[in-house]
Design a protein around this motif. Structure first.
Motif, PDB file in Angstrom:
ATOM      1  N   GLY A 195      40.886   8.163  14.988  1.00 40.35           N
ATOM      2  CA  GLY A 195      39.986   9.308  14.858  1.00 40.35           C
ATOM      3  C   GLY A 195      38.755   9.150  15.735  1.00 40.35           C
ATOM      4  O   GLY A 195      38.443   8.069  16.222  1.00 40.35           O
ATOM      5  N   TRP A 196      38.035  10.249  15.931  1.00 41.45           N
ATOM      6  CA  TRP A 196      36.866  10.193  16.827  1.00 41.45           C
ATOM      7  C   TRP A 196      35.607  10.854  16.233  1.00 41.45           C
ATOM      8  O   TRP A 196      34.536  10.787  16.817  1.00 41.45           O
ATOM      9  N   VAL A 197      35.713  11.464  15.066  1.00 44.54           N
ATOM     10  CA  VAL A 197      34.553  12.123  14.463  1.00 44.54           C
ATOM     11  C   VAL A 197      33.945  11.212  13.388  1.00 44.54           C
ATOM     12  O   VAL A 197      34.599  10.911  12.397  1.00 44.54           O
ATOM     13  N   PRO A 198      32.703  10.759  13.547  1.00 43.41           N
ATOM     14  CA  PRO A 198      32.064   9.912  12.523  1.00 43.41           C
ATOM     15  C   PRO A 198      31.855  10.693  11.229  1.00 43.41           C
ATOM     16  O   PRO A 198      31.469  11.865  11.261  1.00 43.41           O
ATOM     17  N   ILE A 199      32.074  10.048  10.101  1.00 49.96           N
ATOM     18  CA  ILE A 199      31.892  10.701   8.810  1.00 49.96           C
ATOM     19  C   ILE A 199      30.444  11.170   8.630  1.00 49.96           C
ATOM     20  O   ILE A 199      30.190  12.194   7.987  1.00 49.96           O
ATOM     21  N   ASP A 200      29.499  10.448   9.224  1.00 52.54           N
ATOM     22  CA  ASP A 200      28.088  10.850   9.110  1.00 52.54           C
ATOM     23  C   ASP A 200      27.843  12.218   9.745  1.00 52.54           C
ATOM     24  O   ASP A 200      26.984  12.983   9.285  1.00 52.54           O
ATOM     25  N   ASN A 201      28.579  12.528  10.799  1.00 55.16           N
ATOM     26  CA  ASN A 201      28.428  13.835  11.449  1.00 55.16           C
ATOM     27  C   ASN A 201      28.922  14.954  10.536  1.00 55.16           C
ATOM     28  O   ASN A 201      28.364  16.056  10.512  1.00 55.16           O
ATOM     29  N   ILE A 202      29.979  14.660   9.782  1.00 57.34           N
ATOM     30  CA  ILE A 202      30.512  15.656   8.849  1.00 57.34           C
ATOM     31  C   ILE A 202      29.527  15.874   7.707  1.00 57.34           C
ATOM     32  O   ILE A 202      29.297  17.011   7.278  1.00 57.34           O
ATOM     33  N   ILE A 203      28.931  14.784   7.235  1.00 62.33           N
ATOM     34  CA  ILE A 203      27.931  14.881   6.168  1.00 62.33           C
ATOM     35  C   ILE A 203      26.755  15.747   6.630  1.00 62.33           C
ATOM     36  O   ILE A 203      26.265  16.606   5.897  1.00 62.33           O
ATOM     37  N   GLN A 204      26.305  15.534   7.859  1.00 60.96           N
ATOM     38  CA  GLN A 204      25.178  16.313   8.370  1.00 60.96           C
ATOM     39  C   GLN A 204      25.540  17.791   8.502  1.00 60.96           C
ATOM     40  O   GLN A 204      24.733  18.670   8.194  1.00 60.96           O
ATOM     41  N   ALA A 205      26.762  18.067   8.968  1.00 57.71           N
ATOM     42  CA  ALA A 205      27.212  19.458   9.087  1.00 57.71           C
ATOM     43  C   ALA A 205      27.261  20.115   7.707  1.00 57.71           C
ATOM     44  O   ALA A 205      26.922  21.300   7.562  1.00 57.71           O
TER      45      ALA A 205
END
Length: 454
Positions: A195-205
């Motif tokens: 995978g390439w999307v950090p979980i932190d980026n999803i949390i911020q979104a």
């Protein structure tokens, strides 16, 4: 093949990969059409990246790599273009790729699909985030088996980098509002090694999302919610008819016919034509849309339509002040007894919406499945989809300024056909007393143009 995936989910890279494989390994002709010029370039850049992997690939290329097209020595090519009829005209590929289909006008997709008809093994690939609740992408997805498409889908958690299983229980994460709902969307997944999307980026979104529906569309690949639609989809379906079978709704000479115009300027201009039928029913006879066409050309066509059906009234968006004056001048010059009546949306929109909705809800409007264009019947799907997609801005009684040109021109025309009992433009608190104001007085823009009032 039809692909439904989230924002940042790797759709463009996948399409660049598939396009390269088809071009290089299968020696096929490939056209990729992006929802925008930027999107088209992204896919082409992925394609070009594969061309640079090995020197042996360069030997299969005729001449040099170009900005949007690469041609093989065996006549195979990969071409990446932005969405327009001009870009696809004259091309006959084996494979047609539509990237971000929902960002492309439906009529452009329809016009591009026949490009592969001459191929012995045609392939069509549609890929998009589900930004439009109704349209060619939705219809193809829902009828994929019937139309011979393979469905492929994934969401943001399928392309997330690996994260700890106890991530959701961490104090700084657990205290985030509605975080358990996001955890439920993960469905127990803890990312992927590739995978390439950090979980932190999803949390911020998730924290910054304007609405839950927005997040589900953009990051989970879900289709938009039907909440906030101006018209009920079933009412639009009921209004549609086949003019070849239900001939009683076809044009009758001498019947009252009016036009509605929504001037689009840099976007779409819509001209709808409606006829009064029996029992307060109105029938759409024609629906023309123009994309960045000079107003003089549109006016000439309108004048010819007025001549052909003895049309006496045109209801036009007042925002097109100069266009309306030019149209009235053209009508006067042609000695046609037709008034252009300006419709002021900012003042009359609520009543117009109520009349618009009432026609659909009460079954007082009929829309043809096909309309005449250049002496042949063509699909009227653009009108069908715009009626279905027409929706309110969240939390307001104001429709969104998107997919609104045909509904707006229809509301203009329906000013001539006001139903006796209207429905509200949007449900309101029944305890609040309504101030209806004074009765409307339509005024033609004939001052200084004609002396005679027809």
């Amino acid at each position: 093949m039809i692909i439904k995936a989230p924002r940042g989910g790797g759709k463009s890279k996948l399409l660049g990969t598939v396009g390269f494989d088809d071009w290089f390994l299968n020696k096929r002709k490939v056209v990729n059409m992006g929802g925008s010029a930027v999107q088209a370039k992204i896919v082409y850049d992925y394609f070009r990246g594969y061309c640079d992997i090995d020197a042996s690939i360069q030997t299969t290329i005729k001449g040099k790599l170009k900005a949007i097209e690469t041609i093989g020595v065996e006549g195979n090519y990969f071409c990446s273009v932005n969405a327009s009829t001009k870009q696809t005209r004259g091309k006959h590929p084996d494979t047609f790729i539509s990237d971000e289909t929902c960002e492309t006008a439906d009529e452009l997709i329809h016009s591009a699909l026949p490009m592969v008809d001459s191929s012995q093994r045609p392939l069509v690939i549609m890929a998009s985030t589900f930004h439009k609740i109704f349209g060619i992408f939705q219809e193809t997805w829902d009828a994929a088996d019937e139309r011979g498409y393979l469905r492929i889908q994934w969401d943001i958690f399928d392309v997330t980098k690996t994260f700890p299983a106890d991530f959701w229980e961490r104090p700084e994460i657990a205290k985030i509002h509605d975080i358990q709902k996001l955890k439920a969307f993960a469905k127990g997944r803890t990312g992927d090694p590739d995978g390439w999307v950090p979980i932190d980026n999803i949390i911020q979104a998730w924290r910054e999302k304007p609405t839950d529906d927005w997040f589900e569309v953009e990051y989970l690949g879900s289709r938009p919610s039907a909440a906030g639609l101006v018209l009920k989809p079933e009412d639009v379906d009921r209004a549609m008819f086949d003019s070849q079978k239900e001939t009683r709704y076809n044009y009758v000479r001498g019947a009252t016919v009016v036009l509605g115009i929504d001037w689009g300027f840099s976007s779409m201009t819509a001209v709808t034509e409606f006829m009064r039928h029996r029992d307060e029913v109105v029938v759409q006879l024609d629906c023309k849309t123009y994309h960045q066409i000079a107003s003089d050309d549109i006016i000439n066509q309108v004048v010819e339509k007025v001549k052909s059906k003895n049309i006496r009234f045109i209801y036009a968006d007042s925002a097109g002040k100069f266009e309306n004056v030019a149209l009235q001048n053209a009508l006067v010059k042609a000695k046609l007894a037709c008034k252009v009546i300006e419709v002021v949306f900012s003042v009359e929109k609520e009543e117009m919406l109520g009349n618009f909705r009432a026609h659909f809800e009460q079954g007082k409007i009929k829309i043809p499945e096909r309309v005449m264009k250049r002496d042949e019947l063509v699909s009227n799907k653009e009108a069908y989809w715009q009626y279905k997609r027409y929706r309110y801005q969240e939390g307001t009684d104001r429709p969104m300024k998107k997919d609104d040109h045909i509904p707006d021109s229809t509301m203009c025309a329906l000013q001539h056909f006001k139903l006796g009992k209207l429905v509200r433009s949007i449900p309101v608190d029944p305890n609040v007393k309504e101030d209806r104001g004074e009765k409307r007085n339509d005024k033609p823009i004939t001052a200084g143009i004609t002396k005679k009032i027809f």
